[in-house]
Design a protein around this motif. Structure first.
Motif, PDB file in Angstrom:
ATOM      1  N   VAL A 708       0.837  -1.202   0.000  1.00 44.49           N
ATOM      2  CA  VAL A 708       0.000   0.000   0.000  1.00 44.49           C
ATOM      3  C   VAL A 708       0.868   1.246   0.000  1.00 44.49           C
ATOM      4  O   VAL A 708       0.642   2.189  -0.789  1.00 44.49           O
ATOM      5  CB  VAL A 708      -0.952  -0.016   1.215  1.00 44.49           C
ATOM      6  CG1 VAL A 708      -1.641   1.341   1.357  1.00 44.49           C
ATOM      7  CG2 VAL A 708      -1.986  -1.116   1.061  1.00 44.49           C
ATOM      8  N   PHE A 709       1.871   1.307   0.862  1.00 42.40           N
ATOM      9  CA  PHE A 709       2.720   2.506   0.919  1.00 42.40           C
ATOM     10  C   PHE A 709       3.556   2.650  -0.346  1.00 42.40           C
ATOM     11  O   PHE A 709       3.845   3.775  -0.783  1.00 42.40           O
ATOM     12  CB  PHE A 709       3.611   2.458   2.169  1.00 42.40           C
ATOM     13  CG  PHE A 709       2.879   2.819   3.435  1.00 42.40           C
ATOM     14  CD1 PHE A 709       2.493   4.133   3.669  1.00 42.40           C
ATOM     15  CD2 PHE A 709       2.538   1.854   4.380  1.00 42.40           C
ATOM     16  CE1 PHE A 709       1.806   4.479   4.825  1.00 42.40           C
ATOM     17  CE2 PHE A 709       1.843   2.184   5.531  1.00 42.40           C
ATOM     18  CZ  PHE A 709       1.482   3.507   5.764  1.00 42.40           C
ATOM     19  N   ALA A 710       3.945   1.527  -0.954  1.00 41.05           N
ATOM     20  CA  ALA A 710       4.668   1.611  -2.226  1.00 41.05           C
ATOM     21  C   ALA A 710       3.798   2.223  -3.308  1.00 41.05           C
ATOM     22  O   ALA A 710       4.251   3.038  -4.124  1.00 41.05           O
ATOM     23  CB  ALA A 710       5.158   0.230  -2.634  1.00 41.05           C
ATOM     24  N   ALA A 711       2.518   1.846  -3.330  1.00 44.69           N
ATOM     25  CA  ALA A 711       1.594   2.413  -4.322  1.00 44.69           C
ATOM     26  C   ALA A 711       1.355   3.891  -4.068  1.00 44.69           C
ATOM     27  O   ALA A 711       1.296   4.696  -5.008  1.00 44.69           O
ATOM     28  CB  ALA A 711       0.279   1.650  -4.300  1.00 44.69           C
ATOM     29  N   LEU A 712       1.247   4.281  -2.778  1.00 45.58           N
ATOM     30  CA  LEU A 712       1.038   5.694  -2.470  1.00 45.58           C
ATOM     31  C   LEU A 712       2.247   6.526  -2.865  1.00 45.58           C
ATOM     32  O   LEU A 712       2.114   7.685  -3.270  1.00 45.58           O
ATOM     33  CB  LEU A 712       0.746   5.865  -0.979  1.00 45.58           C
ATOM     34  CG  LEU A 712      -0.566   5.244  -0.479  1.00 45.58           C
ATOM     35  CD1 LEU A 712      -0.717   5.449   1.024  1.00 45.58           C
ATOM     36  CD2 LEU A 712      -1.761   5.842  -1.209  1.00 45.58           C
ATOM     37  N   PRO A 717       2.941  13.696  -4.013  1.00 43.45           N
ATOM     38  CA  PRO A 717       2.331  14.474  -2.915  1.00 43.45           C
ATOM     39  C   PRO A 717       0.854  14.122  -2.685  1.00 43.45           C
ATOM     40  O   PRO A 717       0.378  14.172  -1.557  1.00 43.45           O
ATOM     41  CB  PRO A 717       2.492  15.924  -3.375  1.00 43.45           C
ATOM     42  CG  PRO A 717       3.620  15.889  -4.363  1.00 43.45           C
ATOM     43  CD  PRO A 717       3.543  14.555  -5.041  1.00 43.45           C
ATOM     44  N   GLU A 718       0.134  13.770  -3.747  1.00 41.78           N
ATOM     45  CA  GLU A 718      -1.272  13.440  -3.567  1.00 41.78           C
ATOM     46  C   GLU A 718      -1.443  12.183  -2.720  1.00 41.78           C
ATOM     47  O   GLU A 718      -2.382  12.067  -1.933  1.00 41.78           O
ATOM     48  CB  GLU A 718      -1.955  13.237  -4.930  1.00 41.78           C
ATOM     49  CG  GLU A 718      -2.042  14.517  -5.758  1.00 41.78           C
ATOM     50  CD  GLU A 718      -2.720  14.261  -7.092  1.00 41.78           C
ATOM     51  OE1 GLU A 718      -2.734  13.083  -7.519  1.00 41.78           O
ATOM     52  OE2 GLU A 718      -3.215  15.222  -7.702  1.00 41.78           O
ATOM     53  N   GLY A 719      -0.514  11.227  -2.874  1.00 45.62           N
ATOM     54  CA  GLY A 719      -0.619  10.003  -2.100  1.00 45.62           C
ATOM     55  C   GLY A 719      -0.368  10.206  -0.624  1.00 45.62           C
ATOM     56  O   GLY A 719      -0.851   9.433   0.212  1.00 45.62           O
ATOM     57  N   ALA A 720       0.402  11.249  -0.267  1.00 43.27           N
ATOM     58  CA  ALA A 720       0.714  11.490   1.141  1.00 43.27           C
ATOM     59  C   ALA A 720      -0.522  11.890   1.937  1.00 43.27           C
ATOM     60  O   ALA A 720      -0.563  11.727   3.164  1.00 43.27           O
ATOM     61  CB  ALA A 720       1.793  12.565   1.252  1.00 43.27           C
TER      62      ALA A 720
END
Length: 856
Positions: A708-712, A717-720
């Protein structure tokens, strides 16, 4: 109570034809004449010329509404009502209001204004009409969710068509007069293709022509106009149910084709008692022929055929009437001019065509079959002779003048009873024998066939006339009773036959079974002549020339392979024949069998059309995919390629000396464009592998939280900003690292794109049994349940209207990747509004679908 305001609608086939501009031009004209005109809501879409028309008109301030964290502007209905102008402009009447902004639809707000006495000018595109919604979707591939009832639009006081040729509209679009420059290529290659625009334009013209037709009929009715107005050619062909009907229909169709757009209407006038001499099988075939030639079939009731035909023709505003030349002989025409001549005399301005055919001059012979059986007729003859002998013995020789009257009464009663039992011919026999008996026993001189008194002669003559008349009436009544019963039975049977065609997946077989059961045949079959078979004299006996299309047979029996070997042969058309083996049916039953044959042909046609539709559907889907792919290649792939090409060409140019910062910018742009191009090509290749079933998948245990964190991280910046609620104690999932990252990145990226400001999406996970569920929830506009299946169709940009967000393969690939890893991806509603994507994966400890142990 205020007088209802007037509604004027500017109707267009597509965006950009100039509806809003035409509405604003009318507003200026009315204002210059002194009318109080205001703008309730006008959407300019950034078009400079439209904005210039708005500047000098009074505008009622819009109402700002906040919905799910986003601000929207809608028409302030209450402010317009308080202002109470004479004329108000309300653009895009099919628009759906944001919740909290008043009525559900803008056209409902317009209805409120009309009831308040305000005149409204509005605009509408043809694709927003409810009745054409599905047709527009088939043409353009785009479903319009905002629709307005046709009846409400037809109720407008004025509807003005704003027309423009497809070529002119595409030029306007290319010049930037409709959409922003970055949307031009995608629009020209998708919705605004020449074929789409031509079809939409035809829809608009036909719909408006239908409304004009209805207005004309209303005007003629209200003003009592019965004369024909040749505003549009309508050709009516009269069918008698005879074999000449096909000739008349084809002739009428040729007449209609001479005037483009002419209507063809076939009509049959049936007697109100239902006892018509028309052949139902011939009428069924003629109806099918008329409909195949683009016409319609109608049936009306009437005792006076010419007046019924003229009434129907005037009712549909027909301009021409086609009838067959009379089949009656010369003697019959001496006493009556016939239907054709009478119709022509009554036609007035309607042109009447009398068409010759092969049946001209052939006398129409009435059926003379007795309505009673032969046994009953013989019994009636015996009854007549026995009763008359009994009358003679009972009465004996006359003793006074009243004996003749008494004898007449008894003999007359005998004749009546005989007529009821045996019909016409036994009654006539009883009349003749009764007359001889009365002459022999009751007229002077007695026991001689002479009459001395004139009064007795008159009495005998009167008796003969009355007896024969009663016999005829009784026989006719019996005949009518039998015909009525037979017609009722035929109607019930034919209704069942028609029902079998309409119901069930295999109506043709049902018809064959019904025919076999109804008439107790041994076998029935529908034969079709093979295309390569010659039509020589011996082909009807050659089984190789025929193919059995459908059949039914009793146990141990076999269908007849050729017409020559059948007990009953009913030709349907040049290629189809119904063949039957079994007992010979009665003459009346053969008409019903012919109706069965005609319905069998209809059922066969329906089945073949259904099979063709099923065959064409995959081809149409493939063509849609091919068109979408070409559109994607023409825009989505060309844009990054053009950017990279421009950057590299600029760097190689010797005419411009770029600084270090400019060089870095151009290199970054080229790198970014090539990365985007690589992603698009990769998506296309992966989709082709998915559809071919050759996608390589390497399953291994993975920690879901890390994925999940790899995809974010891929989202930058939008994923953060995404809220993550994935517990660390979840078991590992069995997945392909690359595919799982792309699924999560696609799904979370969509959630970020549609989430309103201040309400970021969330990613949560839970574990139950041998599966792990990942929920990606947003609070955006969501997707209606009826559209959720289409979310996973390739090349669908759901919720995006700018055509700049990729190929529309993200969700299709994500679902395909999830299923390839043994999981699933499905949408559902987010509590409180929005969309949640549920990703289900198998745990690493779970056994594979086929019982294989998990990979180590």
């Amino acid at each position: 109570m205020a007088t209802r305001g007037e509604l004027r609608v500017y109707l267009g086939a597509a965006p950009g034809v100039g509806k809003t501009y035409r509405m604003l031009d009318e507003a200026h004209r009315r204002r210059d004449r002194g009318a109080d005109v205001v703008i309730g809501f006008v959407e300019c879409h950034g078009r400079v010329m439209t904005e210039a028309m708005v500047d000098d008109l009074e505008t009622v301030p819009r109402r700002r509404v906040s919905h799910r964290g986003t601000a929207f502007e809608e028409m302030d209905l209450e402010a317009v009502l308080r202002r109470r102008p004479q004329v108000v402009l309300v653009d895009e009447l099919a628009h759906t209001n944001v919740p909290g902004a008043g009525g559900g639809k803008r056209w409902q707000d317009i209805e409120v204004l009309l009831e308040a006495g305000v005149t409204v000018l509005s605009t509408l595109n043809i694709q927003h009409l409810e009745s054409l919604n599905d047709v527009v979707e088939q043409i353009t591939g785009v479903r319009q969710r905002e629709t307005v009832p046709d009846a409400w639009v037809r109720g407008a006081d004025q509807i003005e068509l704003v027309d423009m040729t497809p070529e002119a509209l595409r030029r306007r679009l290319a010049h930037g007069n409709v959409y922003a420059p970055e949307k031009i290529d995608a629009s020209l290659g998708n919705y605004f293709r020449t074929g789409n625009l031509s079809a939409l334009r035809e829809l608009a013209l036909l719909w408006l022509a239908g409304r004009v037709d209805a207005e004309l009929e209303k005007y003629r009715y209200e003003h009592g106009v019965t004369d024909t107005w040749e505003a549009r050619e309508r050709v009516v062909v009269a069918l008698t149910g005879g074999p000449e009907g096909e000739t008349l229909i084809r002739r009428a169709a040729r007449i209609a084709q001479r005037g483009r757009g002419a209507d063809l209407l076939a009509v049959h006038v049936a007697r109100s008692d239902g006892l018509t001499g028309a052949d139902p099988a011939l009428l069924a075939r003629q109806r099918l022929l008329a409909e195949s030639l683009g016409g319609t079939y109608h049936q009306v009731l009437g005792e006076d055929v010419p007046r019924a035909l003229i009434a129907f023709a005037r009712g549909v505003n027909a301009t021409q009437l086609v009838l067959g030349a009379s089949r009656r002989g010369r003697v019959a025409r001496m006493f009556s001019p016939g239907i054709g001549a009478t119709t022509a005399a009554l036609s007035g301005p309607i042109d009447v065509h009398l068409v010759t055919h092969e049946q001209v001059g052939m006398r129409v012979r009435a059926r003379t079959a007795s309505p009673v059986s032969r046994r009953r007729r013989l019994a009636a003859c015996a009854l007549a002779l026995t009763a008359l002998v009994a009358v003679g013995f009972v009465m004996g020789l006359p003793s006074d003048e009243d004996s003749l009257a008494s004898g007449v009464v008894l003999v007359f009663a005998t004749v009546t009873v005989v007529a009821l039992v045996g019909g016409l011919w036994p009654a006539l026999l009883a009349s003749v024998c009764g007359t001889l008996l009365l002459d022999l026993l009751y007229t002077e001189p007695y026991l001689a066939f002479t009459v001395a008194r004139p009064q007795s002669l008159i009495a005998l003559a009167g008796f003969v006339v009355v007896a024969v008349s009663v016999s005829l009436v009784v026989d006719q009544a019996a005949r009518r009773t039998r015909e009525a019963a037979q017609a009722g039975a035929e109607a019930q049977l034919l209704a069942t036959v028609a029902g079998n065609v309409l119901r069930g997946s295999r109506p043709l077989e049902a018809l064959m079974e019904r025919l076999l059961e109804t008439f107790s045949f041994t076998s029935v079959a529908l034969l079709e002549r093979r295309s390569e078979a010659a039509g020589g004299p011996g082909h009807r006996a050659d089984p190789r020339a025929w193919a059995v299309v459908a059949s039914a047979a009793r146990e141990g029996a076999h269908p007849c392979p050729a017409p020559a070997g059948a007990d009953i042969d009913v030709p349907v058309d040049d290629r189809l024949t119904l063949v039957v083996r079994g007992p010979e049916p009665e003459a009346g039953d053969r008409r019903v069998i012919e109706a069965f044959a005609a319905q069998a042909a209809v059922a066969l046609r329906q089945e073949r059309l259904a099979r063709e539709a099923a065959t064409v559907k995959p081809l149409a889907e493939a063509d849609r995919m091919r068109t979408a792919l070409l559109s994607a290649v023409s825009h989505d792939l060309r844009a990054p390629l053009a950017s990279a090409k421009a950057s590299v060409t600029s760097l190689r140019s010797r005419e411009v000396d770029f600084g270090e910062e400019d060089r870095e910018g151009l290199l970054a742009l080229a790198d970014e464009s090539l990365d985007r191009l690589t992603r698009l090509v990769t998506d296309l290749l992966d989709m082709s592998r998915l559809q071919a079933g050759v996608l390589g998948v390497g399953l291994e245990p993975l920690a879901l939280r890390e994925s999940v964190f790899a995809a974010l991280a891929q989202l930058g910046p939008e994923g953060a900003a995404v809220r993550v609620e994935v517990p660390g104690e979840l078991p590992d999932v069995r997945a392909d690292p690359g595919l799982l990252d792309r699924v999560l990145a696609n799904v979370v990226g969509n959630a970020v794109r549609f989430s309103p400001a201040g309400r970021p999406p969330s990613v949560s996970a839970s574990w139950g049994g041998d599966t792990v569920e990942v929920l990606v929830a947003d609070h955006g506009p969501g997707v209606p349940e009826e559209d959720r299946e289409r979310m996973f169709v390739p090349f669908q940009r759901f919720g995006d209207t700018d055509n700049e967000t990729g190929l529309g393969l993200g969700l299709a690939l994500s679902q395909g990747f999830a299923e390839a890893m043994g999981g699933s991806l499905a949408p559902e509603s987010t509590p409180g509004g929005g969309l949640t994507m549920r990703l289900v994966l198998r745990t690493a400890a779970a056994r594979g679908p086929e019982g294989a142990p998990p990979a180590e």
